[in-house]
Design an enzyme around this catalytic site. Sequence first.
Site, short mmCIF file in Angstrom:
data_model
loop_
_atom_site.label_atom_id
_atom_site.label_comp_id
_atom_site.label_asym_id
_atom_site.label_seq_id
_atom_site.Cartn_x
_atom_site.Cartn_y
_atom_site.Cartn_z
N ASP A 181 0.78 -1.10 0.01
CA ASP A 181 -0.04 0.02 0.16
C ASP A 181 0.62 1.24 -0.11
OD1 ASP A 181 0.87 -0.11 2.60
OD2 ASP A 181 -0.90 0.27 3.56
N ASN A 192 1.02 7.15 3.30
CA ASN A 192 1.71 7.02 2.47
C ASN A 192 1.61 7.24 0.95
OD1 ASN A 192 3.90 5.60 3.78
ND2 ASN A 192 3.05 3.81 4.02
N CYS A 242 6.92 8.30 9.99
CA CYS A 242 6.85 6.78 9.86
C CYS A 242 7.28 6.20 11.07
CB CYS A 242 7.45 6.40 8.59
SG CYS A 242 7.38 4.60 8.17
N HIS A 243 7.03 4.95 11.32
CA HIS A 243 7.60 4.52 12.33
C HIS A 243 8.41 3.17 12.10
CE1 HIS A 243 3.48 2.12 12.42
NE2 HIS A 243 4.41 1.52 11.58
N HIS A 271 11.16 4.08 4.17
CA HIS A 271 11.27 2.63 3.75
C HIS A 271 12.43 2.14 3.37
CE1 HIS A 271 6.40 1.86 3.98
NE2 HIS A 271 6.79 2.34 4.92
N ASP A 290 10.82 -1.24 7.32
CA ASP A 290 10.27 -1.65 6.16
C ASP A 290 11.22 -1.85 4.92
OD1 ASP A 290 7.33 -1.42 6.93
OD2 ASP A 290 7.92 0.58 7.37
#
Lengths: 456, 456
Positions: free
Chosen positions: A119, A153, A174-175, A203, A266
């Site tokens: 996603d 995102n 972002c985590h 990411h 990620d």
Amino acid sequence: MAGVKIGVVGAGSVAWSSKLIHDLLHTPQLYGSKVYLMDINEERLRLLKGFAEKYKSEVGADYEFVATKSRREAVREADIVINTAMYGGHKYYEEMRRISERHGYYRGVNSTEWNMVSDYHTIWGYYQWKLAMDIALEAEEYAPDAWLIQMANPVFELTTLIAREARVRVIGLCHGHMGYREIARAIGVNPDEVEFEAIGFNHVIWLTKFKQRGEDLYPLVDKWVEEEAEKYWQEWRKTQVNPFDIQMSPAAVDMYRRYGLFPVGDTVRGGTWMYHWNLETKKHWYGPTGGPDSEIGWQIYLAHGEAWLEEIEEAVRSGSPLAPMFPKGLSGETVVPLINSIIHDEPATYQVNVPNLGAIDGLPDNVAVEIPAAVDGKGVKRPQGLKLPGRILRLVLWPRMLRAEMAIEGFLEGGFQVLLDWLMLDPRTKSEKQAEQAWQEILSMPGNEEMKKHYS
Amino acid sequence: MAGVKIGVVGAGSVAWSSKLIHDLLHTPQLYGSKVYLMDINEERLRLLKGFAEKYKSEVGADYEFVATKSRREAVREADIVINTAMYGGHKYYEEMRRISERHGYYRGVNSTEWNMVSDYHTIWGYYQWKLAMDIALEAEEYAPDAWLIQMANPVFELTTLIAREARVRVIGLCHGHMGYREIARAIGVNPDEVEFEAIGFNHVIWLTKFKQRGEDLYPLVDKWVEEEAEKYWQEWRKTQVNPFDIQMSPAAVDMYRRYGLFPVGDTVRGGTWMYHWNLETKKHWYGPTGGPDSEIGWQIYLAHGEAWLEEIEEAVRSGSPLAPMFPKGLSGETVVPLINSIIHDEPATYQVNVPNLGAIDGLPDNVAVEIPAAVDGKGVKRPQGLKLPGRILRLVLWPRMLRAEMAIEGFLEGGFQVLLDWLMLDPRTKSEKQAEQAWQEILSMPGNEEMKKHYS
């Protein structure tokens, strides 16, 4: 009492918003603030408002929660605008994926080297991007002094785009970087004692510093890889239930070997097609679920989101206390502490996504990098001249950045060519006819009328 | 009388060197200079020296020609060093191509989007690059005030690399931009009356300006495309004998339609794989020869190089006058006029390849761009802020630049990963095993021992 206005656009994501509310309620420095929860889904809003009010009384916190379907009402004169909105819902994207796969594009034409996240909508995210830009431009007009916190995102592309195209102060959050804690635990080190740095693009971040009391922990990582990884994987292959449990997977270790630094969070989901050709390959690298972005893992993830929704509904309905649903203290998400640092000019370091401007060597200034940076009332103070190995710059970040630039070009300028050329760099493409037909069918899908016009 | 020293490294390319000598002999401003013709091929050197002396007497020019096998002798205290050396000869590269094709890489693993040119050796050009860097470092040490004129391909990558890694003033030169003259002729305009600008990277340049007496000529190009192209192609398909006769090919027009500006010269040989999947595709876009980079066109090109050699040999042996071998005036190559501008501080504008430094918007400073620039005794004066459409930047130049950065990374740092990742962005790749095996066999080829070590 802060008395600030926080506008949350796309608050209907219950799993995420309930954590946000939990953190706000446990941050007394922000008491007295107004929090606008905006979504187009009325039912979700009602649920969240109920949840917020009930949890507020339980904690004895001082906030005014306003539920609204009007984006402008949420944004107008806000001090902080949070964008966490996802256009269209998962079904919309799953349909584009299904069409892609009929044309030979496993997991969809949107998936590319270093962005296999299901996603993280880039080239096919037209409506999602339009929504994000609309919010940014609305903030520019109706809340010119606000900070826009971009949590929806693709954080990498949207932070880059908004910083270039809107006059608004934007920070992407972002985590994923929290993955460093799993690496610490694996090597038997208390994550709370670890000093870490992980930088790159959202990411796509790499562990550039990993220390405990001044001692480099990489030798312990190497020892783990050498002596324990095989045993760990044997067990893990039998027991992996969470498809996101891949921080210490063969894929992560393989990337470490190939590129020289450990991939964090990620990042492990990315890589070239060599990790992703098909479900079999994915299982080899990411365990029995095939990782979060396989057809199996992704279904688990989607189902999991719905479970959270039901749990909150049940808790609000039953009248039982809400606190036990959450771990003690803050959630670990940085958005509320970051807001506090900005509002009260209290400097602290956060993992943020902001235009590079010299933070990482070898990358353009106008691309959003993910870095640790000091944030206070004056904004983000970037470190300068952070270094990444040439290998990671040239083989990972540059290819990833190229995809971002192509998607941005497509979004801003339109036309079919960018879609075609996107797939001409893809090892799944065997002919330009295949690429053309896949896109034509995607664009002809009900709901894609405006997108089709844009890309014609 | 100039009295300068010009060192020509790799002078053994007879077709090229004979033109250089012709231009020198017809540039009286440089009379009195010493020209060192250096090559490792003694026979060629003897031929060239004989040619130069004979033609010199015929013209009555004043030069001292020195033939030498010592690179250092040619470079030492030179004012101008020209690198035109190609490592290994064509057979070496043809063997790597043959191995590639056995593994499913038509025309070789070196061919990529926007670099399909069969002797523009990037990722597999290890020895060629090493040679170029050796020459640059030798110039740095033994001729610190020299200008290094990089004419050996890949001009884009090597100019970029040398500017980054050696303390030497480097200018990359190519003649591909002359393709604008063919466009002019096609639309019925005298090329000598045309004002043009074509910018980008070497072999990837786009016609940003095309005027006659202040009038934009693009409308005439559009008219040609609309009304005459089909007829022209019908005839051309029956008569194309020169595989380089592609400036007005369906490929060029298609690129113009897709990207918005007309591609110039070798640019037409590029494009994504959609123009190059196989011989059939190439014939569709580049005519019956399949263009210069098909298996047919390339054989024609290689044979043609040998013909020139024989012609010069015959002319020197027979004692007949040499002048008739050349058109009147200078050859059209810019290297000799450029040398004269530098040596005599006579400003003129040339198509050069130099680090960007702000010349073209949207490209990094440390990448060599091809632009028209004023050159005089102080060096290159770049224009600033030249513009290209976003489409060409994002879909053409960025992908091309990514390949350059990967190849530079591989050359500087070595290791197998870069070779593998190179092919993981290639639509000809079906699995990483295929990519690995292709490279393993290329590296194991006799003659590639050092390269194999570097990439292990």
